[in-house]
Design a protein around this motif. Sequence first.
Motif, PDB file in Angstrom:
ATOM      1  N   MET A 138      36.570  34.066  84.712  1.00  0.00           N
ATOM      2  CA  MET A 138      37.734  34.365  85.509  1.00  0.00           C
ATOM      3  C   MET A 138      38.074  33.415  86.635  1.00  0.00           C
ATOM      4  O   MET A 138      39.174  33.027  86.756  1.00  0.00           O
ATOM      5  CB  MET A 138      37.690  35.717  86.144  1.00  0.00           C
ATOM      6  CG  MET A 138      39.245  36.468  86.478  1.00  0.00           C
ATOM      7  SD  MET A 138      38.645  38.090  87.251  1.00  0.00           S
ATOM      8  CE  MET A 138      38.640  39.028  85.691  1.00  0.00           C
ATOM      9  N   PHE A 181      42.062  32.139  86.744  1.00  0.00           N
ATOM     10  CA  PHE A 181      42.832  33.320  86.429  1.00  0.00           C
ATOM     11  C   PHE A 181      43.003  34.289  87.937  1.00  0.00           C
ATOM     12  O   PHE A 181      43.638  35.284  87.914  1.00  0.00           O
ATOM     13  CB  PHE A 181      42.092  34.306  85.350  1.00  0.00           C
ATOM     14  CG  PHE A 181      42.227  33.950  84.054  1.00  0.00           C
ATOM     15  CD1 PHE A 181      42.767  32.411  83.752  1.00  0.00           C
ATOM     16  CD2 PHE A 181      42.479  34.842  82.965  1.00  0.00           C
ATOM     17  CE1 PHE A 181      43.105  31.942  82.374  1.00  0.00           C
ATOM     18  CE2 PHE A 181      42.773  34.436  81.745  1.00  0.00           C
ATOM     19  CZ  PHE A 181      42.875  33.195  81.507  1.00  0.00           C
ATOM     20  N   GLY A 195      41.258  40.088  91.772  1.00  0.00           N
ATOM     21  CA  GLY A 195      40.904  40.408  90.596  1.00  0.00           C
ATOM     22  C   GLY A 195      39.783  41.495  90.318  1.00  0.00           C
ATOM     23  O   GLY A 195      38.879  41.696  91.694  1.00  0.00           O
ATOM     24  N   LYS A 250      35.022  36.528  92.389  1.00  0.00           N
ATOM     25  CA  LYS A 250      34.479  36.873  91.332  1.00  0.00           C
ATOM     26  C   LYS A 250      33.594  35.823  90.603  1.00  0.00           C
ATOM     27  O   LYS A 250      32.488  36.098  90.014  1.00  0.00           O
ATOM     28  CB  LYS A 250      35.606  37.179  90.372  1.00  0.00           C
ATOM     29  CG  LYS A 250      36.747  38.268  90.402  1.00  0.00           C
ATOM     30  CD  LYS A 250      35.983  39.508  90.785  1.00  0.00           C
ATOM     31  CE  LYS A 250      35.976  40.346  91.771  1.00  0.00           C
ATOM     32  NZ  LYS A 250      36.866  39.993  93.072  1.00  0.00           N
ATOM     33  N   VAL A 295      39.684  44.746  82.431  1.00  0.00           N
ATOM     34  CA  VAL A 295      39.611  43.343  83.202  1.00  0.00           C
ATOM     35  C   VAL A 295      41.100  43.370  83.795  1.00  0.00           C
ATOM     36  O   VAL A 295      42.076  43.632  83.239  1.00  0.00           O
ATOM     37  CB  VAL A 295      39.320  42.237  82.304  1.00  0.00           C
ATOM     38  CG1 VAL A 295      39.758  40.896  83.155  1.00  0.00           C
ATOM     39  CG2 VAL A 295      37.933  42.469  81.814  1.00  0.00           C
ATOM     40  N   ALA A 348      43.519  40.698  86.454  1.00  0.00           N
ATOM     41  CA  ALA A 348      43.380  39.247  86.881  1.00  0.00           C
ATOM     42  C   ALA A 348      44.824  38.990  87.311  1.00  0.00           C
ATOM     43  O   ALA A 348      45.698  39.834  86.867  1.00  0.00           O
ATOM     44  CB  ALA A 348      42.836  38.390  86.071  1.00  0.00           C
ATOM     45  N   TRP A 363      38.046  41.025  77.983  1.00  0.00           N
ATOM     46  CA  TRP A 363      38.260  39.674  78.692  1.00  0.00           C
ATOM     47  C   TRP A 363      38.998  38.715  77.472  1.00  0.00           C
ATOM     48  O   TRP A 363      39.581  37.984  77.660  1.00  0.00           O
ATOM     49  CB  TRP A 363      36.949  38.962  79.002  1.00  0.00           C
ATOM     50  CG  TRP A 363      37.080  37.514  79.101  1.00  0.00           C
ATOM     51  CD1 TRP A 363      36.588  36.387  78.514  1.00  0.00           C
ATOM     52  CD2 TRP A 363      37.807  36.878  80.299  1.00  0.00           C
ATOM     53  NE1 TRP A 363      36.954  35.139  78.903  1.00  0.00           N
ATOM     54  CE2 TRP A 363      37.818  35.487  80.175  1.00  0.00           C
ATOM     55  CE3 TRP A 363      38.349  37.501  81.306  1.00  0.00           C
ATOM     56  CZ2 TRP A 363      38.456  34.766  81.205  1.00  0.00           C
ATOM     57  CZ3 TRP A 363      39.056  36.780  82.349  1.00  0.00           C
ATOM     58  CH2 TRP A 363      38.958  35.523  82.409  1.00  0.00           C
ATOM     59  N   GLU A 369      42.622  36.474  77.916  1.00  0.00           N
ATOM     60  CA  GLU A 369      42.739  35.143  77.613  1.00  0.00           C
ATOM     61  C   GLU A 369      44.136  35.225  76.852  1.00  0.00           C
ATOM     62  O   GLU A 369      44.658  34.193  76.681  1.00  0.00           O
ATOM     63  CB  GLU A 369      41.508  34.571  76.774  1.00  0.00           C
ATOM     64  CG  GLU A 369      40.520  34.215  77.751  1.00  0.00           C
ATOM     65  CD  GLU A 369      39.113  33.507  77.212  1.00  0.00           C
ATOM     66  OE1 GLU A 369      38.437  32.625  77.913  1.00  0.00           O
ATOM     67  OE2 GLU A 369      38.955  33.646  76.011  1.00  0.00           O
TER      68      GLU A 369
END
Length: 214
Positions: free
Chosen positions: A19, A24, A30, A50, A95, A97, A172, A176
Amino acid sequence: MKPTEKQLRQQVLDVGKRMSAQGFVAATDGNISTRLPSGLLLVTPSGVPKGELKDEDLVVVDDKGNKRFGRLKPTSEFRMHLKIYKFRPDVQAVVHAHPPISTGFACAGIPLDQPIATEVILQLGKVPLAPYGTPGTPELPETLMCCIRDHNAMLMANHGAVSYGKDLKQAWGRMETVEQFAKIMLVTKVLGQQKALSDTDVAKIVAARASYFG
Ligand SMILES: [Zn+2]
């Protein structure tokens, strides 16, 4: 075979590194969580970048957000994670971000829901835009109720993005895909046109998704 707590802890640290490396998040932005074999939740702490997380920084909370193990404070967004786990019993990892292109769309008030990119429809479907809620307050998780049940990722107005899945790898990967789609959307806007797939073509992709992913 289900991953052990040790393996899950390593997965959280690995996602934190990615990340950060992929830009991100900035500073301590995040947060990441996953469900442990015990049923408790492993979450990232507040105030730690992170990419620099260590195993001992991670915090274990119960389904009400009470800290059970760990020396640091859990992320201030733990309520958002709890809300997703509550309404999506299939979800094992979340997740959050602020990927810059996706967040740009979230700040412009534009959802990523145009049927233009085959791979995105296959992997994720539409990425809706949840209304604005003040970060770190109970208001924010309420805004996500629009979309938790029917989507696996969403933009959060004027804020960022959240994704979730059956494990951290999937959660994750979805983050992306959201950012990749935002980049593609941005290019179509620069080029000045989008050629949407027909409903029939979208239906065929959705059917293929069902056969690939169940
Ligand atoms: Zn945030």
